[in-house]
Scaffold this motif. Structure first.
Motif, PDB file in Angstrom:
ATOM      1  N   TYR A 215       0.838  -1.200   0.000  1.00 35.12           N
ATOM      2  CA  TYR A 215       0.000   0.000   0.000  1.00 35.12           C
ATOM      3  C   TYR A 215       0.874   1.252   0.000  1.00 35.12           C
ATOM      4  O   TYR A 215       0.520   2.272  -0.584  1.00 35.12           O
ATOM      5  CB  TYR A 215      -0.943  -0.001   1.206  1.00 35.12           C
ATOM      6  N   ALA A 216       2.043   1.162   0.652  1.00 35.93           N
ATOM      7  CA  ALA A 216       2.958   2.314   0.683  1.00 35.93           C
ATOM      8  C   ALA A 216       3.381   2.689  -0.738  1.00 35.93           C
ATOM      9  O   ALA A 216       3.503   3.878  -1.060  1.00 35.93           O
ATOM     10  CB  ALA A 216       4.175   1.993   1.541  1.00 35.93           C
TER      11      ALA A 216
ATOM     12  N   VAL B 294      -4.788   3.894   6.036  1.00 31.68           N
ATOM     13  CA  VAL B 294      -4.550   4.101   4.603  1.00 31.68           C
ATOM     14  C   VAL B 294      -5.065   5.484   4.194  1.00 31.68           C
ATOM     15  O   VAL B 294      -4.397   6.222   3.460  1.00 31.68           O
ATOM     16  CB  VAL B 294      -5.239   2.995   3.765  1.00 31.68           C
ATOM     17  N   ALA B 295      -6.241   5.843   4.704  1.00 30.82           N
ATOM     18  CA  ALA B 295      -6.836   7.141   4.335  1.00 30.82           C
ATOM     19  C   ALA B 295      -5.963   8.293   4.831  1.00 30.82           C
ATOM     20  O   ALA B 295      -5.703   9.252   4.088  1.00 30.82           O
ATOM     21  CB  ALA B 295      -8.248   7.241   4.901  1.00 30.82           C
ATOM     22  N   LEU B 296      -5.503   8.214   6.064  1.00 30.40           N
ATOM     23  CA  LEU B 296      -4.655   9.288   6.601  1.00 30.40           C
ATOM     24  C   LEU B 296      -3.372   9.414   5.782  1.00 30.40           C
ATOM     25  O   LEU B 296      -2.964  10.526   5.404  1.00 30.40           O
ATOM     26  CB  LEU B 296      -4.317   9.025   8.070  1.00 30.40           C
ATOM     27  N   ALA B 297      -2.750   8.269   5.482  1.00 32.61           N
ATOM     28  CA  ALA B 297      -1.494   8.310   4.720  1.00 32.61           C
ATOM     29  C   ALA B 297      -1.730   8.816   3.301  1.00 32.61           C
ATOM     30  O   ALA B 297      -0.895   9.537   2.740  1.00 32.61           O
ATOM     31  CB  ALA B 297      -0.868   6.918   4.697  1.00 32.61           C
TER      32      ALA B 297
ATOM     33  N   SER C 249      -1.562  -1.207  11.747  1.00 28.06           N
ATOM     34  CA  SER C 249      -0.529  -2.085  11.184  1.00 28.06           C
ATOM     35  C   SER C 249      -0.750  -2.379   9.708  1.00 28.06           C
ATOM     36  O   SER C 249       0.055  -3.082   9.087  1.00 28.06           O
ATOM     37  CB  SER C 249      -0.484  -3.403  11.968  1.00 28.06           C
ATOM     38  N   VAL C 250      -1.840  -1.862   9.131  1.00 27.79           N
ATOM     39  CA  VAL C 250      -2.140  -2.191   7.731  1.00 27.79           C
ATOM     40  C   VAL C 250      -1.095  -1.602   6.781  1.00 27.79           C
ATOM     41  O   VAL C 250      -0.886  -2.114   5.675  1.00 27.79           O
ATOM     42  CB  VAL C 250      -3.575  -1.729   7.347  1.00 27.79           C
ATOM     43  N   LEU C 251      -0.414  -0.561   7.218  1.00 31.17           N
ATOM     44  CA  LEU C 251       0.643   0.039   6.367  1.00 31.17           C
ATOM     45  C   LEU C 251       2.022  -0.407   6.817  1.00 31.17           C
ATOM     46  O   LEU C 251       2.261  -0.499   8.022  1.00 31.17           O
ATOM     47  CB  LEU C 251       0.555   1.561   6.435  1.00 31.17           C
TER      48      LEU C 251
ATOM     49  N   ASP D 174       2.938   6.662  -5.662  1.00 27.78           N
ATOM     50  CA  ASP D 174       2.774   6.711  -7.129  1.00 27.78           C
ATOM     51  C   ASP D 174       2.296   8.113  -7.505  1.00 27.78           C
ATOM     52  O   ASP D 174       1.188   8.521  -7.148  1.00 27.78           O
ATOM     53  CB  ASP D 174       1.736   5.646  -7.531  1.00 27.78           C
ATOM     54  N   PRO D 175       3.102   8.883  -8.248  1.00 34.97           N
ATOM     55  CA  PRO D 175       2.728  10.277  -8.518  1.00 34.97           C
ATOM     56  C   PRO D 175       1.614  10.420  -9.552  1.00 34.97           C
ATOM     57  O   PRO D 175       0.980  11.475  -9.648  1.00 34.97           O
ATOM     58  CB  PRO D 175       4.035  10.895  -9.041  1.00 34.97           C
ATOM     59  N   ASP D 176       1.364   9.365 -10.317  1.00 34.79           N
ATOM     60  CA  ASP D 176       0.405   9.486 -11.419  1.00 34.79           C
ATOM     61  C   ASP D 176      -0.983   8.967 -11.037  1.00 34.79           C
ATOM     62  O   ASP D 176      -1.638   8.266 -11.811  1.00 34.79           O
ATOM     63  CB  ASP D 176       0.951   8.750 -12.654  1.00 34.79           C
TER      64      ASP D 176
END
Ligand SMILES: NC(=O)c1ccc[n+]([C@@H]2O[C@H](COP(=O)([O-])OP(=O)(O)OC[C@H]3O[C@@H](n4cnc5c(N)ncnc54)[C@H](OP(=O)(O)O)[C@@H]3O)[C@@H](O)[C@H]2O)c1
Length: 340
Positions: free
Chosen positions: A67-68, A91-94, A338-340, A73-75
């Motif tokens: 997920y990281a 995930v949403a916060l990151a 811990s998902v990330l 990914d810039p595109d």
């Protein structure tokens, strides 16, 4: 040069990334066939093989094995987060920190505090964020809201809704495992609560009855939402027994039946006081997910940071009701960092 979604209208194709290529991601991605100006370009899984397989089958450009990686990914303009509920928050916060707009599956988070944190950051960063509550965008539900706004049934005083399925208990399945947000409330209860919230607003009181599975996730729950002016909603959800998936909206001058299953209905029946029932059918496009995708695309193109149909305040209000119901039943939901 590309204009970031957060600062102004996007002119080019909107590029989507998928996080968590599970069952719902499979279905939703197929509906991009019905959405102009938007395309899924990348997918991230905890397994590169799973991501690569998903990308190949759906014609995506890139597969990420973490997920990281997709966050970097810039595109990509917007991420669709389709992990289990407690795995949305981190995930949403990151993603917001990485400057990505968001469509986050229902239930938005596992906890009210988690939802508030994501919403606060989205607003702070000025990045579009929406809960993927596809029900609100179904053409039949749009027709229902239009009738209510036109006064077809007078003042709405009460809502009934039920949604339940009979599932064999499996403590490691995400529907039953507490660490994966298990229980009827977050998976199906979110629909009945969101439907009532859409029509009645945030309740003043929540009263819940229900039972738990051995994992500590709820097996069944009935919620009575109360409003200071006497309005109410009676809602039932279950993973222990099947329910028809019917909703009814009662007003001072009639009622509207939303025929099963109300969370993605085709048909509503208007019962105006003293008149013959009127059946109104509004088919969905594709699998029914295209409508929310079109809404997100239009919002991004217009430079909006929230949907007026599924605003973040409503998401937070729904999450607060679910949180109160969970508290009353003794359920302890938590976000999973811990998902990330
Ligand atoms: N709108 C709708 O109609 C609808 C329908 C069903 C579900 N949903 C929502 O969509 C979300 C996902 O549901 P689903 O039925 O698609 O679930 P699913 O089939 O189990 O897929 C979830 C995906 O999340 C990823 N994941 C990340 N952390 C995980 C963990 N700790 N355990 C398990 N999986 C993890 C997995 O992908 P990788 O391991 O490959 O990364 C998995 O494929 C839920 O929030 C659910 O409420 C919405």
């Amino acid at each position: 040069m590309r204009v970031p979604a957060s600062v102004g209208p996007v002119k080019e194709e909107i590029r989507w990334g998928v996080v968590g290529p599970g069952r719902i991601a499979e279905k939703l991605v197929a509906d991009f066939a019905h959405v102009e100006g938007a395309r899924p370009v990348a997918v991230a899984s905890r397994s590169l093989d799973r991501a690569a397989d998903f990308a190949r089958r759906h014609g995506l450009d890139r597969a990420h094995g973490s997920y990281a990686d997709i966050l970097a990914d810039p595109d990509i303009d917007i991420l669709y987060v389709a992990t289990p509920h407690p795995q949305h928050h981190a995930v949403a916060l990151a993603a917001l920190e990485a400057g990505k707009a968001l469509l986050v599956e229902k239930a938005f988070t596992a906890t009210t505090a988690g939802a508030a944190e994501v919403i606060d950051l989205a607003r702070e960063r000025g990045l579009f964020t929406m809960e993927a509550m596809w029900t609100r965008f179904q053409p039949a539900v749009v027709a229902l809201r239009d009738l209510v706004a036109d006064g077809a049934i007078g003042e709405v005083r009460s809502v009934q809704a039920d949604l339940g399925v009979a599932r064999d208990y499996d403590p490691v399945d995400r529907l039953f495992a507490l660490e994966l947000g298990g229980g009827a409330l977050l998976d199906l209860g979110v629909y009945v609560v969101s439907f009532a919230q859409m029509l009645l607003g945030s309740p003043d009181t929540v009263t819940t009855a229900g039972s738990l599975f051995p994992t500590g996730a709820d097996a069944e729950a009935s919620l009575l939402l109360g409003y200071a002016d006497g309005r109410s909603a009676a809602l039932t959800t279950s993973l222990r027994y099947a329910l028809p998936g019917q909703a009814r909206v009662f007003g001072t001058a009639g009622w509207i039946d939303v025929l099963p299953r109300f969370h993605h209905p085709q048909t509503i029946v208007l019962h105006r006081a003293g008149a013959e029932p009127e059946t109104i059918t509004r088919p969905q496009t594709g699998g029914g997910y295209a409508h929310e995708l079109i809404e997100v695309t239009e919002c991004l193109r217009a430079g909006r940071t929230e949907s007026a149909v599924m605003p973040l305040a409503d998401t937070l209000a729904v999450q607060a009701v679910l949180g109160q119901a969970a508290d009353q039943l003794g359920i302890r939901h938590a976000e999973d960092p811990s998902v990330l």
